[in-house]
Each structure stands twice: as C-alpha cells, then as structure tokens.
Write an enzyme that holds these catalytic residues in place. Structure first.
Site, mmCIF file in Angstrom:
data_model
loop_
_atom_site.group_PDB
_atom_site.id
_atom_site.type_symbol
_atom_site.label_atom_id
_atom_site.label_comp_id
_atom_site.label_asym_id
_atom_site.label_seq_id
_atom_site.Cartn_x
_atom_site.Cartn_y
_atom_site.Cartn_z
ATOM 1 N N VAL A 1 0.834 -1.203 0.000
ATOM 2 C CA VAL A 1 0.000 0.000 0.000
ATOM 3 C C VAL A 1 0.866 1.249 0.000
ATOM 4 O O VAL A 1 0.614 2.200 -0.760
ATOM 5 C CB VAL A 1 -0.966 -0.006 1.202
ATOM 6 N N TYR A 2 1.890 1.264 0.846
ATOM 7 C CA TYR A 2 2.786 2.433 0.897
ATOM 8 C C TYR A 2 3.409 2.704 -0.472
ATOM 9 O O TYR A 2 3.392 3.838 -0.961
ATOM 10 C CB TYR A 2 3.879 2.190 1.943
#
Length: 244
Positions: free
Chosen positions: A151-152
């Site tokens: 996600v990051y």
C-alpha cells in the site's frame, strides 16, 4: 522578499523533512516548516534557522485536508509574499501484507501520501511563483517491490505518475516537477517497528553497504531546488546508494 527565494516543506519538522529544511535554509531560502503534530520540533528548527540569520516560520496543517492545505499556502504567501519551491515530504507508513492491511491503515496512507500531495500540487499549479520547482518525495520501494510495502509503495507510485503528468501540464510556466525516491534511510519513520536484523539486511542491500542519511536525500532536493537543477524536469531521482 523579491530577492529571497521561499520554500515550503510539508512534514518539515523531523527526519528527512527537517534535513531538507536545514539544507534549503543554508542555501539562503526562507523556509515554511509545515508540521501536523510535532510542534516542539518545528518551532525548535525555526529558532535554529533564525539564530543563524535565516528566515523561517512553522505552520501547523494536515495536508490531507484541502482546507488546511489552503491555509498552509495562504500562511506562506502572507508571511513571504510568494512560494518558489514546494517540497511534498509529509508521509506515513504502515507495513503489512496486503491480506492483513486494515481499512484504517489503507485510508490513512492514501489520505496523507497521495491526497495530501494532490492537494498541495493543485494549489501550487496556480500559486507557485513562475520559475519555481516542485519536488515530491517518493520511495525506491516502487522499484524494489518489497513484501509488506504494497500500500505504501502504491501511494508513492501514484505520486510519481501525478508528478510526471503535472510537469507537462505546467508548460509555459517554467516550473519543474520532479520526484526524489529515497532508499532505506535512517529516520524514525523507517526504523519504527523493524527488527535490527531486518534493518541490517536492507542496509547491506546497497553496494555502499549502509543506510542512507537524511542529508543524503536533502542534498538531492537542494540540487533540484537550485538554478543548476532546474533543467531536470518530469523525472524520478532514485537516491538510494544503488539499491535499485
């Protein structure tokens, strides 16, 4: 303020952001130090710059909120009359396998890392001083594709794409738009929640066999903010010691 260049740095109170602020101040920029919660660190940094004869202010704002992003830009313009350089450094990171990622962690990372940058880019597109520079912080994990960073890294990949497109949309304004993508860098954001074994593993992945330091990244940002770096446009500079 006509002869003094002004830089606005989001998330500028600690870590890489603080090092960027110090580097720009040392290069005679007046600096707006944005923070979301680290008021003591931000104010201490401002006083440090002022004690050396520089100009700086600290402004609290959550850039993921459009109204607060607007207030941040307005505070910079009110104090210094213009903004020449915008550095989008504010970010959060919550590591986990995709299958274990909560909605809260997903939303928080996209809100700050992507929407926060979007809010500031939208404002800078119309309010940044002609001939200025926009520098967005990404991550070399976009290239490394490490587990638990899904996600990051996705938020930063979005930032890289927005940056490249904006560099073309600002045709005629003489404004450069670039990303700096650090590799593993020794900050609280990086080390938090990681074992020493994992930190050492990442450090040794670089052929230089060390973690990056905040000043390594700040020096690249300083170059892009300078007249000498202005011809670089629409690019991603991977400041990572050769890790990818």
């Amino acid at each position: 303020m006509k002869n003094v260049r002004v830089a606005l740095v989001t998330g500028g109170a600690k870590g890489i952001g603080a090092s960027i602020v110090e580097t720009l101040a040392a290069n005679s920029f007046a600096v707006v130090v944005n923070y979301a919660s680290s008021s003591d660190a931000a104010n201490e940094l401002v006083e440090q710059i002022k004690s050396k004869g520089g100009q700086a202010i600290a402004v609290k704002a959550d850039v993921s909120k459009n109204t607060q992003a607007q207030s941040l830009f307005e505070a910079a313009l009110q104090e210094f009359g213009k903004v020449d350089v915008l550095v989008n450094n504010a970010g959060v990171m919550a590591l986990s396998p995709l299958a274990d990622t909560s909605d809260e962690d997903f939303n928080k990372q996209f809100d700050v890392n992507m929407k926060g940058v979007f809010n500031m880019l939208r404002l800078a597109s119309t309010q940044l001083h002609e001939g200025g520079s926009i520098i967005n912080l990404s991550t070399s994990v976009v290239g490394l594709k490490l587990e638990r960073y899904g996600v990051y890294a996705a938020t930063k990949s979005a930032v890289e794409t927005m940056s490249a497109i904006l560099s073309k949309e600002l045709r005629g304004k003489n404004i450069s738009v670039n990303c700096v993508a650090p590799g593993p860098t020794e900050t609280d954001l990086f080390t938090e929640g990681k074992s020493q074994e994992f930190i050492d593993k990442l450090a040794n992945m670089s052929p230089m066999e060390r973690l990056g330091q905040p000043e390594d990244i700040a020096n690249v940002v300083g170059f892009l903010a300078s007249d000498e770096g202005h011809w670089v446009n629409g690019q991603v500079l991977r400041a990572n010691g050769g890790i990818v």
